[in-house]
Design an enzyme around this catalytic site. Structure first.
Site, PDB file in Angstrom:
ATOM      1  CG  ASP A 282      13.905  15.164 -47.995  1.00 28.97           C
ATOM      2  OD1 ASP A 282      13.053  15.889 -47.461  1.00 28.97           O
ATOM      3  OD2 ASP A 282      13.989  15.015 -49.224  1.00 28.97           O
ATOM      4  CG  HIS A 305      14.458  19.054 -45.729  1.00 28.41           C
ATOM      5  ND1 HIS A 305      14.186  18.848 -47.053  1.00 28.41           N
ATOM      6  CD2 HIS A 305      15.743  19.488 -45.672  1.00 28.41           C
ATOM      7  CE1 HIS A 305      15.260  19.159 -47.781  1.00 28.41           C
ATOM      8  NE2 HIS A 305      16.226  19.539 -46.961  1.00 28.41           N
TER       9      HIS A 305
END
Ligand SMILES: *[C@@H]1O[C@H](CO)[C@@H](O)[C@H](O)[C@H]1NC(C)=O
Ligand SMILES: *[C@@H]1O[C@H](CO)[C@@H](O)[C@H](O)[C@H]1NC(C)=O
Length: 477
Positions: A282, A305
């Site tokens: 993430d 991310h």
């Protein structure tokens, strides 16, 4: 000959001790509790100690024998092995860690040691104040692993290892914290402790996935050197902390591990993160509400991310983030490079952000502001209220992307204002496909230089209402 010398030695030391005693009683008492206690330079025994074949001289201070160390430190070292830890990776060492902490907690500037060469299995644990002394060091050179059986997790704590309510706490060393998260990552249903059929589900992990290492409500936190890997969820979290310094750490989890943020900041101020490698599934760094004065530099990010501010304003909440600098960053193989994301219906603001010297490599979208963020939410209807986004600066963002170079999707009722772009050079790398054009929606700002590719979708001037209107709630931040 030998025994004669020893006798001479001993009687000499006894005499010296008697000579030193009265003066030391006075000066040493006065110094008790001070960090880095050193024998006074004038103390006659100091010279003798230095020449004394490396033997330390213990001095009685306030009822405790204190042995001056080579580094001049006041030795208060609590090794978990001395508190019953086995370090074989199988026996539960939780109690030993708790006992070592209980002892270290009472001593100012103490060091709790987790030695190298051992693997410690530790269940969810909290090293917490507020009644601990300050300046405690957690020297992590060995490896700590989390239990991977559901029984060890009870009803599902928010975190595995917690440091809470401490003043000046340091975690350092070349050691590893391994959350053994793969058992949490798969898609098989996890149990809800309130379910009636809990027994039939006893092999499943709790529904709440724990953060691996969390600092809560602490001031003066330093984390340096260590590696945190395979967390069930966020690797390293700070909430309600102040004066945080993170350096030379590694975060390592597979790129497809869900919800595994690298570093997650919430309600924390004066945070510096540098010289670290963050690879996870993430956000490499996630900056949430209540954060200000955040400085992130010389970080490698990816997979993951990217570096993200938000999602902010979920469920109509107020969010405030300001004064964030992100510079000298390498981002590779990520969903986004640098991103701000807010939910419809929120309030508050994101202000004064600088992203500079960002080298992106094969990121899907290099630069993004998304005020319509809707992460799996099923009621993401547009609303008039929004978290205001203003004063966002992008300087020297270069490298390659695989889908879109720039995506600014700003709120209809509260457009983004004060976006500046300076020296943007982004190349598309995806054979046989076409890149998406730069996108802007209600994004006000200016180009300080020409850009590659050309970005001609920014609005100039000010939005009607000057960027602040009845939907803006920035005053309350
Ligand atoms: C912004 O944050 C930096 C630390 O990153 C700090 O040095 C600076 O004083 C802050 N500026 C303001 C106006 O608070
Ligand atoms: C919300 O507003 C944006 C911008 O006007 C629009 O593109 C989008 O389709 C709207 N979404 C919904 C769910 O109405």
């Amino acid at each position: 000959m030998v025994s004669k010398l020893r006798l001479k030695d001993i009687s000499f030391m006894v005499i010296m001790a008697l000579l030193v005693w009265p003066s030391c009683l006075k000066t040493c008492h006065a110094r008790k509790g001070k960090q880095n206690w050193r024998p006074s330079k004038e103390a006659p025994f100091r010279k003798e100690t230095a020449a004394g074949n490396g033997r330390g001289v213990s001095t009685l201070i306030g009822g405790n024998y204190i042995t001056p160390q080579k580094d001049g430190g006041n030795s208060a070292i609590f090794n978990v092995l001395n508190y019953g830890a086995k370090g074989d990776g199988h026996v539960d060492d939780t109690k030993a860690f708790e006992a070592a902490w209980a002892a270290a907690c009472k001593v100012q500037a103490s060091t709790i040691v987790v030695p190298s060469g051992s693997v410690f299995l530790v269940k969810p644990i909290s090293f917490s104040g507020p009644n601990c002394q300050t300046d405690i060091i957690f020297q992590l050179d060995g490896k700590i692993i989390a239990p991977s059986s559901s029984g060890a997790w009870g009803s599902g704590p928010l975190q595995w290892i917690e440091f809470s309510k401490l003043q000046r706490i340091t975690v350092k060393g070349k050691g590893v914290i391994d959350g053994q998260g793969s058992v949490w990552w798969n898609d098989s249903p996890t149990y809800n402790p309130s379910d009636d059929n809990i027994e039939t589900d006893a092999t499943k992990m709790p529904g709440t996935k724990p953060t691996a290492l969390r600092f809560y409500g602490s001031t003066g936190v330093t984390v340096t050197g260590i590696t945190i890997q395979n967390s069930p969820q966020t690797h390293l979290k700070f909430d309600d902390c102040k004066d945080v310094q993170v350096s030379s750490i590694g975060v390592s989890s597979p790129g497809d591990s869900p919800n595994t943020d690298g570093i997650h900041l919430q309600n924390s101020q004066d945070v510096t993160i540098f010289s670290s490698n963050l690879a996870c599934g993430d956000d490499c760094v996630s900056i949430q509400t209540g954060c200000s004065n955040v400085y992130i530099h010389n970080v490698n990010c990816g997979p993951g991310h990217g570096i993200s501010i938000g999602g902010l304003g979920k469920d109509n909440t107020k969010a405030c983030v300001s004064n964030v600098t992100v510079r000298d960053i390498k981002v590779q193989n990520t969903l986004t490079g640098v991103r701000i994301k807010t939910w419809q219906g929120g309030s508050g603001s994101v202000q004064n952000v600088m992203f500079s010297n960002i080298q992106v490599s094969e990121v899907k979208t290099a630069i993004m502001i998304d005020q319509f963020y809707c992460n799996g939410g099923n009621s993401c209807a547009n609303k008039t209220s929004a978290v205001a986004v203003s004063g966002i600066n992008y300087m020297n963002i270069q490298g390659t992307y695989t889908e879109q170079p720039v995506h600014f999707a700003c709120s209809d009722s509260l457009p983004c204002t004060g976006l500046t772009l300076n020296t943007i050079q982004l190349k598309y790398v995806e054979e046989g496909n076409h890149p998406r054009d730069p996108f802007c929606w209600d994004a006000y700002g200016e180009l300080k230089t020409s850009t590659v590719p050309q970005i001609d979708c920014l609005k100039t001037g000010k939005p009607s209402g000057g960027g602040t209107n009845k939907y803006s709630n920035t005053d309350s931040c």
